[in-house]
Write a protein that holds these residues in place. Structure first.
Motif, short mmCIF file in Angstrom:
data_model
loop_
_atom_site.label_atom_id
_atom_site.label_comp_id
_atom_site.label_asym_id
_atom_site.label_seq_id
_atom_site.Cartn_x
_atom_site.Cartn_y
_atom_site.Cartn_z
N SER A 66 0.82 -1.21 0.00
CA SER A 66 0.00 0.00 0.00
C SER A 66 0.86 1.27 0.00
N ASP B 233 4.52 3.51 -1.15
CA ASP B 233 5.18 3.77 -2.43
C ASP B 233 6.70 3.59 -2.33
N SER C 128 1.53 -7.30 8.92
CA SER C 128 1.85 -5.97 8.37
C SER C 128 3.34 -5.67 8.53
N HIS D 199 -3.78 -8.88 3.65
CA HIS D 199 -5.08 -9.34 3.16
C HIS D 199 -5.21 -10.85 3.37
N ARG E 77 -7.98 -9.43 -3.40
CA ARG E 77 -6.91 -8.44 -3.26
C ARG E 77 -5.56 -9.10 -2.97
N THR F 272 -2.43 -8.53 -5.41
CA THR F 272 -1.22 -7.90 -4.86
C THR F 272 0.03 -8.72 -5.15
#
Length: 480
Positions: A31, A33, A69, A202, A208, A212
């Motif tokens: 998510s 950059d 995460s 996810h 998703r 991804t």
């Protein structure tokens, strides 16, 4: 990397830093950059509670409520590298966190990116042999706290990386939280190989997730055995990344009926399939199958990884000849320091464990390839009848065509079926099951439940199941 070849040199503090001197590993939160290097993660801020925890060192004990995460994975790596003792707990398991605080005297809880102090410094330091604690339910569902050294988990991960042939251009995925030994092994093995780790939060059942990992070019996917049906579907529907090199399974036995198709479909997309055998107490990986031999020797979990010796013994502890079934034992530098049942245990050096009895039964051939047939402690006596819980689960799954679990009491076998259908006591399948198990029907109680309670590793939570079946019985065979 030289550290991946041969026997790893083992240290305590600066463990990850010493193994990856060039900090080649990268960590990606899809998510965001940007990608973070291992150096970024290990040299994070020292202010606030991070400063206090790092300062306290072995006088701290951190419950790390870890998910998949980037923040949660990086906290685990940073604490491990800094030689701060930690207990890894699933981010969703608040009840277990409280039990750890009470049982082991944790000083801090790390969750949602922040520390929360629970107690002051420990009176005695945690011994270097017990720096990493992983809760495991075992086959009974009752929590045990497995103590491991940083050296053992890092050494085991290095051996896994070498066995799988992981490289610095590989891209792994956090399909499992590092709060589970399989998830921790997956993260560390890729890190030690200098590979990239995608921290994807996810569910693997969501679109998703697959989008991804395709977009990010994943090469290595590690799944719990219970996810095999979903993986077969993803392979059939061409949902896998074109970059895929290997798929790994662990955390239980893969459904035997799916194994041939898994190998065929994985080979069709140009990847290899590896079935892993392990146990948290063993540090955690024990053996990994080779895609070259498995199709010729169905069901094998392969041979021991580097540094691991295995043997099969009879009930008296005598080593069995090749091909004979018995209890599987393991010897390696990676096995646990012991269980920690109270706070004072954490100050103790490792127990003397020459051969770890895994509690599994199986056989191995002359080359060392192993076949697992079930848990040695899954044999129960119910009203004088000898019951094999594995046989109960497999026969129930065959008869009712759904996933099944089994619980026993002194006079009753409770068969829990994962289905929304009603199953009455007079249905012919109940009689068929009793005949297959060679049991009187009155000793069998059938419970239907829409979804069996499972942990993130995919294993059935037997404690939760026992609690739920007390109030969620839909239909039962008449009890004595």
């Amino acid at each position: 990397m030289s550290q991946i070849d041969g026997t790893p040199s083992l240290r305590s503090a600066g463990e990850i830093r010493s193994r990856c001197p060039r900090h080649r590993s990268a960590f990606v939160a899809p998510s965001a950059d940007r990608a973070w290097t291992l150096g970024d993660l290990l040299q994070g801020p020292r202010e606030g509670e991070w400063h206090q925890v790092l300062d306290d060192g072995a006088r701290a004990l951190v419950i790390c409520r870890a998910g998949r995460s980037l923040d949660e994975v990086s906290a685990v790596l940073r604490l491990l590298d800094a030689a701060v003792p930690m207990v890894l707990v699933d981010s969703l398991n608040a009840r277990q966190s409280e039990d750890v605080i009470e049982t082991l005297g944790a000083t801090h809880v790390f969750e949602r990116g922040a520390f929360h102090r629970r107690h002051g410094r420990r009176a005695t330091s945690v011994h270097r042999d017990r720096m990493v604690t992983l809760p495991t339910a075992g086959s009974s569902g009752h929590p045990k706290y497995v103590a491991l050294s940083a050296e053992s988990v890092m050494g085991n991960a290095a051996a896994v990386a070498a066995n799988l042939g992981l490289r610095d251009d590989d891209v792994g995925v956090t399909t499992l939280s590092p709060a589970y030994s399989y998830g921790l092994s997956n993260v560390l093995a890729h890190t030690l190989a200098g590979a990239t780790m995608l921290c994807v939060d996810h569910s693997i059942a969501s679109r998703r997730f697959w989008e991804t990992i395709r977009d990010e070019g994943a090469t290595s996917l590690a799944f719990a055995a219970s996810s095999a049906p979903l993986v077969v579907t993803a392979l059939r529907r061409s949902m896998m990344p074109r970059t895929l090199r290997r798929i790994m399974f662990a955390g239980g036995a893969v459904d035997r009926s799916l194994v041939p198709e898994l190998y065929r479909e994985t080979a069709r997309v140009g990847a290899s399939l590896h079935v892993m055998y392990g146990q948290t107490e063993a540090g955690p990986r024990i053996a990994i199958s080779s895609p070259d031999t498995e199709p010729k020797h169905w069901g094998t979990v392969g041979t021991g990884i580097h540094g691991v010796r295995t043997r099969v013994v009879d009930s008296a502890g005598a080593e069995q000849q090749a091909g004979k079934e018995g209890r599987i034992q393991v010897a390696s530098p990676y096995i646990m320091a012991g269980y920690s049942q109270r706070a004072s245990d954490l100050a103790s050096p490792r127990d003397q464990i020459d051969w770890l009895d895994t509690g599994d039964r199986g056989r191995q051939d002359a080359t060392g390839r192993m076949w697992i047939s079930g848990r040695a402690d899954e044999i129960r006596k119910v009203s004088g009848y000898r019951i094999d819980l594995r046989d109960v689960r497999e026969q129930a799954a065959t008869v009712f065509r759904c996933s099944a679990a089994a619980l026993t009491g002194p006079h009753l076998v409770t068969v829990c079926l994962e289905t929304a259908d009603r199953i009455s006591s007079d249905q012919p399948q109940v009689t068929e099951l009793a005949e297959r198990l060679n049991l009187p029907a009155e000793l069998i109680r059938i419970v239907t439940i829409p979804k069996l309670p499972r942990g993130a590793s995919g294993k059935v939570d037997h404690v939760a199941l026992a609690e739920r079946t007390g109030s969620a019985v839909i239909e039962t065979v008449e009890e004595e």
